[in-house]
Scaffold this motif. Structure first.
Motif, PDB file in Angstrom:
ATOM      1  N   VAL A   2     -85.031  36.191 -66.611  1.00  0.00           N
ATOM      2  CA  VAL A   2     -85.754  36.015 -65.192  1.00  0.00           C
ATOM      3  C   VAL A   2     -87.182  36.547 -65.300  1.00  0.00           C
ATOM      4  O   VAL A   2     -88.075  35.853 -64.772  1.00  0.00           O
ATOM      5  N   ARG A  15     -86.423  32.025 -64.951  1.00  0.00           N
ATOM      6  CA  ARG A  15     -84.968  31.569 -64.802  1.00  0.00           C
ATOM      7  C   ARG A  15     -83.960  31.716 -66.135  1.00  0.00           C
ATOM      8  O   ARG A  15     -84.272  32.745 -66.774  1.00  0.00           O
ATOM      9  N   CYS A  52     -80.524  26.823 -62.396  1.00  0.00           N
ATOM     10  CA  CYS A  52     -80.606  26.668 -63.587  1.00  0.00           C
ATOM     11  C   CYS A  52     -79.901  25.648 -64.591  1.00  0.00           C
ATOM     12  O   CYS A  52     -80.384  25.200 -65.563  1.00  0.00           O
ATOM     13  N   ASN A  88     -87.556  30.866 -58.524  1.00  0.00           N
ATOM     14  CA  ASN A  88     -87.253  31.524 -59.670  1.00  0.00           C
ATOM     15  C   ASN A  88     -85.628  31.537 -59.585  1.00  0.00           C
ATOM     16  O   ASN A  88     -84.990  30.740 -58.589  1.00  0.00           O
ATOM     17  N   CYS A  89     -84.638  31.956 -60.623  1.00  0.00           N
ATOM     18  CA  CYS A  89     -83.247  31.789 -60.786  1.00  0.00           C
ATOM     19  C   CYS A  89     -82.901  32.827 -59.676  1.00  0.00           C
ATOM     20  O   CYS A  89     -83.347  33.831 -59.322  1.00  0.00           O
TER      21      CYS A  89
END
Lengths: 328, 291
Positions: free
Chosen positions: A256, A261, B12, B43-44
Motif C-alpha cells: 500500500v 494498493r 484491489c 488507496n486500498c
C-alpha cells in the motif's frame, strides 16, 4: 400466545437418547418472557429430564448460552416472542464447537484449558526496576484499551460461532485471545513479549479468519476480533514476525505504501517465501490459463500516492512520540 | 426518481485477479442507469491487514478514501464485501468517536486533506436491493434465469458487524435472495450461506482455508444448488479457484460453478457469458449456461 419449541435432546446414558433427536414442546408465552424462562417452565411443568445450565438469569454468570434458531445467544437475555416473530420458529440447540454432554449442556473443559494456556493473570516484573515506585498509575486511556476485554463472562458464545474453530479445533479461539489481550494490553504487565511470542505460534492469533462472528454474538460487547487485531499489532511491534501471518500483514503494509494498493503476486511471495511460492506453481499455471495469475507491478500507482506516504510518515512519527512518553 | 450515482470503489481484487467482476459491474450498472464515477486517488482499504498492523494507520488511510468520495459529493459503491466491512467499520468509528475524527483529521491535514465524517459505504447488492429496488430490477430482466437453482453465498463481511454495516439482517438476510428471485432464479437455502469462505487465511493456514471453502460448497451442493452466487470477489477466489483443491482434501466431487453477483444480474439482463468474462472462472459454467 402459544409458542411451539423444538429442542435438541441427547443423553448417552439412555438407549433412546444415544442419538440426538428433536423433541417438540409447547408453552404459553407472556409478554417479556425469556427463552430461559420458557426452558424453566418446561422443566418444571412438562419434562423434568430436560437439561440445561443456568444461574443468575441476568446475563452476568454466562451459564445459559445456547443456539436459538441457529445462532448463539444467552437464553436469559433473549425474549421469546420477538425472536419467534423474527424466525417463525423456536429451535433450541446446544452451542457449537463444543462436545455435547446432555441435551443443551456441553463440555466446557476444553474452553477452560485454552483459557489456562494464555495464562490469564498479570505477570509482574521478576525484580522491581530501579527508580520505579510500587504503584503504577493507570490513566483513563490505559484502562480504556483493555476495558472491552474485561467484560467477558465466559459464556462461550464467541467460540460457538467462531468459523475458524469450526475447522481447526486446536485454535485457541476468540474467548482465550480476548483474555490474553486483557493482560497483554495492561500497562502493569511485564511478560508481554514472551506471551506474544507464544501467541504467535501455530493455532494462536494468526489462525483467526476474521469472520467477525465473535463480535456479532458476544452478549457483552467484548469484541474478541478487536482484541486479536491489537495482539497482532503488538506482536509485530515487538518484532515477532517470523510467521506467515505477520509476513502477510507486512507485505500488505509495504504494498500500500509503494503503489497504494494490494499487489497480489508480491504478497504471495513475501508471505510464503521462495520455497512455498514454488509449491504454488501448478496452481499458478492453472490460474494463468484463465488469465487469473496476478503479475507483480502491473498496477499503476494510484494518483497522489504522496498523500498516502505522508500519512504513513505522520503516523510513524506520532507513534514514536507516544512511545517516548513515560508510562502513566 | 433520484439519480443513482456513486463513487465507485471496485477494490484491489477486482482490478486484477477478479477483473471480470469489475467489467460485469460496469456493464450492468450502465444498463440499469446506475452511474459509477471513478476514484483515481483511492488507496486500498487494507482488507483487515492494515487493521492488524496499526489501527490509526488503517483509520487514516480509509478516511483518505472517504475524503475523495466527499469531494465528489457521492456515497461509495463497492463490489467487495471485505472492502465493505473494512470501510464500514472505519466510517462507523469515525462517526461515533468525535475525538478519533479530530485526531484523524490532524494527520490528514498534513497531506492537505479533510474528512467531515458523513460518507456512506454501500455494496452493489444494497444498491440493487434498495436504492434501485427489487421491483425496478425485476422489470428490467429480459432473460429470466429460471429454472436455475442458485445458492446465495453472502460470506461474512457483507453481513457482519451488523451495527457498522447497518443494512441486512445477519441471521435472516434477504437482499441476495430477493435479487436472485427478481432475476428469475430459484433460491437454494443452506446453513453455510452467511459463513466464512476462509480467504483471509489462504496464505497463512491454507489447509483450514481449503477445508472451509469445501465445507461451504458441499453444504450448498447437498441442498440441491446448481451454482453459487456471491457478492464478494474474495469468496469467489476461494469457492472457485480453490474448489479443485477442496475436492481433493475432502475427497468429494463438487463441481459447482461460482458467479459474481454482477455476472448473474448481467445474464438476466441479456449479456452473454463472454461479455461477462465467464471464461476466467476455473470451474466451468458451460453446462449450466447451455441449457
Amino acid at each position: 400466545m402459544k409458542i411451539d419449541l423444538k429442542i435438541r435432546r441427547f443423553n448417552p446414558t439412555t438407549k433412546n437418547g444415544r442419538e440426538p433427536y428433536y423433541q417438540a414442546y409447547s408453552i404459553e408465552a407472556s409478554e417479556g418472557m425469556t427463552v430461559l424462562e420458557a426452558l424453566m417452565s418446561i422443566a418444571a411443568a412438562q419434562d423434568p429430564t430436560l437439561s440445561f445450565r443456568r444461574s443468575c438469569r441476568s446475563s452476568i454468570c454466562g451459564s445459559c448460552a445456547i443456539k436459538i434458531n441457529g445462532f448463539t445467544k444467552l437464553a436469559c437475555s433473549t425474549q421469546i416472542i420477538p425472536e419467534h416473530e423474527k424466525a417463525h420458529e423456536m429451535v433450541l440447540e446446544p452451542i457449537a464447537n463444543h462436545t455435547v454432554l446432555k441435551d443443551l449442556i456441553v463440555d466446557f473443559d476444553p474452553f477452560w484449558k485454552k483459557l489456562d494456556k494464555v495464562k490469564p493473570y498479570l505477570m509482574p516484573p521478576e525484580t522491581q526496576p530501579e527508580g520505579r515506585t510500587k504503584e503504577v498509575h493507570i490513566s483513563e486511556k490505559d484502562a480504556e484499551a483493555i476495558d472491552h476485554a474485561q467484560k467477558c463472562i465466559m459464556c462461550g458464545s464467541c467460540n460457538s460461532e467462531c468459523n475458524a474453530l469450526e475447522i481447526e479445533k486446536k485454535y485457541l479461539g476468540p474467548a482465550a485471545l480476548a483474555k490474553a489481550w486483557r493482560f497483554v494490553g495492561d500497562v502493569r504487565e511485564e511478560g508481554g513479549r514472551k506471551r506474544l511470542g507464544r501467541l504467535s505460534d501455530d493455532h494462536g492469533i494468526w489462525d483467526c479468519v476474521r469472520c467477525v462472528h465473535c463480535v456479532e454474538y458476544c452478549p457483552k460487547g467484548v469484541e474478541p476480533l478487536t482484541a486479536i487485531e491489537r495482539l497482532r499489532s503488538r506482536a509485530i511491534q515487538e518484532g515477532i514476525k517470523d510467521n506467515h501471518g505477520a509476513k502477510h500483514v507486512e507485505a500488505m503494509v509495504n504494498s500500500v505504501k509503494k503503489v497504494g494498493r494490494l499487489d497480489e503476486a508480491a504478497m504471495t511471495f513475501k508471505t510464503l517465501g521462495l520455497l512455498r511460492s514454488l509449491g504454488m506453481i501448478p496452481f499458478g499455471l492453472k490460474m494463468e490459463m484463465h488469465g487469473k495469475m496476478p503479475h507483480p507491478h502491473l498496477f499503476p500507482q494510484i494518483k497522489k500516492i504522496d498523500e498516502v506516504r505522508t500519512i504513513y510518515a505522520e503516523i510513524k512519527r506520532k507513534n514514536k512520540n507516544a512511545k517516548k512518553k513515560p508510562k502513566g | 426518481m433520484t439519480l443513482l450515482k456513486y463513487a465507485y470503489y471496485p477494490g484491489c481484487a477486482s482490478q486484477e485477479i477478479t477483473k471480470e467482476a469489475n467489467s460485469s459491474t460496469r456493464l450492468v450498472a450502465d444498463k440499469l442507469g446506475i452511474q459509477l464515477h471513478n476514484m483515481p486517488k483511492a488507496n486500498c482499504c487494507g482488507a483487515g491487514l492494515l487493521t492488524d498492523y496499526d489501527y490509526d494507520l488503517y483509520i487514516t488511510l480509509n478516511a483518505r478514501i472517504f475524503a475523495e468520495a466527499e469531494e465528489m459529493g457521492m456515497d461509495i459503491l463497492t463490489i467487495c464485501s471485505t472492502c465493505l466491512m473494512v470501510m464500514s467499520r472505519a466510517a462507523f468509528d469515525l462517526k461515533n468517536k468525535p475525538e478519533l475524527l479530530d485526531k484523524t483529521n490532524e494527520v490528514l491535514a498534513k497531506a492537505g486533506l479533510h474528512y467531515s465524517g458523513n460518507v456512506k459505504v454501500k455494496h452493489l447488492l444494497w444498491v440493487l436491493a434498495n436504492d434501485l429496488g427489487i421491483a425496478k430490477l425485476a422489470s428490467m430482466v429480459t432473460k429470466p434465469l429460471g429454472p436455475l437453482k442458485a445458492a446465495p453465498f453472502y460470506g461474512c463481511h457483507s453481513l457482519r458487524p451488523s451495527d457498522a454495516l447497518g443494512f441486512d439482517d445477519p441471521e435472516r438476510p434477504w437482499s441476495l435472495e430477493a435479487v436472485l428471485k427478481a432475476l428469475g432464479a430459484e433460491v437454494v437455502d443452506y446453513t453455510g450461506k452467511t459463513k466464512c469462505c476462509g480467504f483471509q487465511v489462504d496464505l497463512v493456514t491454507e489447509d483450514t482455508a481449503i477445508e472451509m471453502t469445501g465445507t461451504r460448497l458441499l453444504d450448498a451442493k447437498t441442498m440441491g444448488a446448481e451454482c453459487i452466487v456471491t457478492p464478494c470477489p474474495f469468496c469467489h477466489i476461494n469457492l472457485d479457484n480453490y474448489q479443485s483443491a477442496a475436492e481433493k482434501q475432502l475427497g468429494a466431487e463438487i463441481e459447482l460453478p461460482v458467479f459474481h453477483l454482477a455476472q448473474m444480474v448481467g445474464l438476466a439482463l441479456g449479456f452473454s457469458a463472454s461479455d461477462l468474462g465467464m471464461s476466467r472462472h476455473l470451474v466451468s459454467a458451460e453446462k449450466i449456461l447451455r441449457r
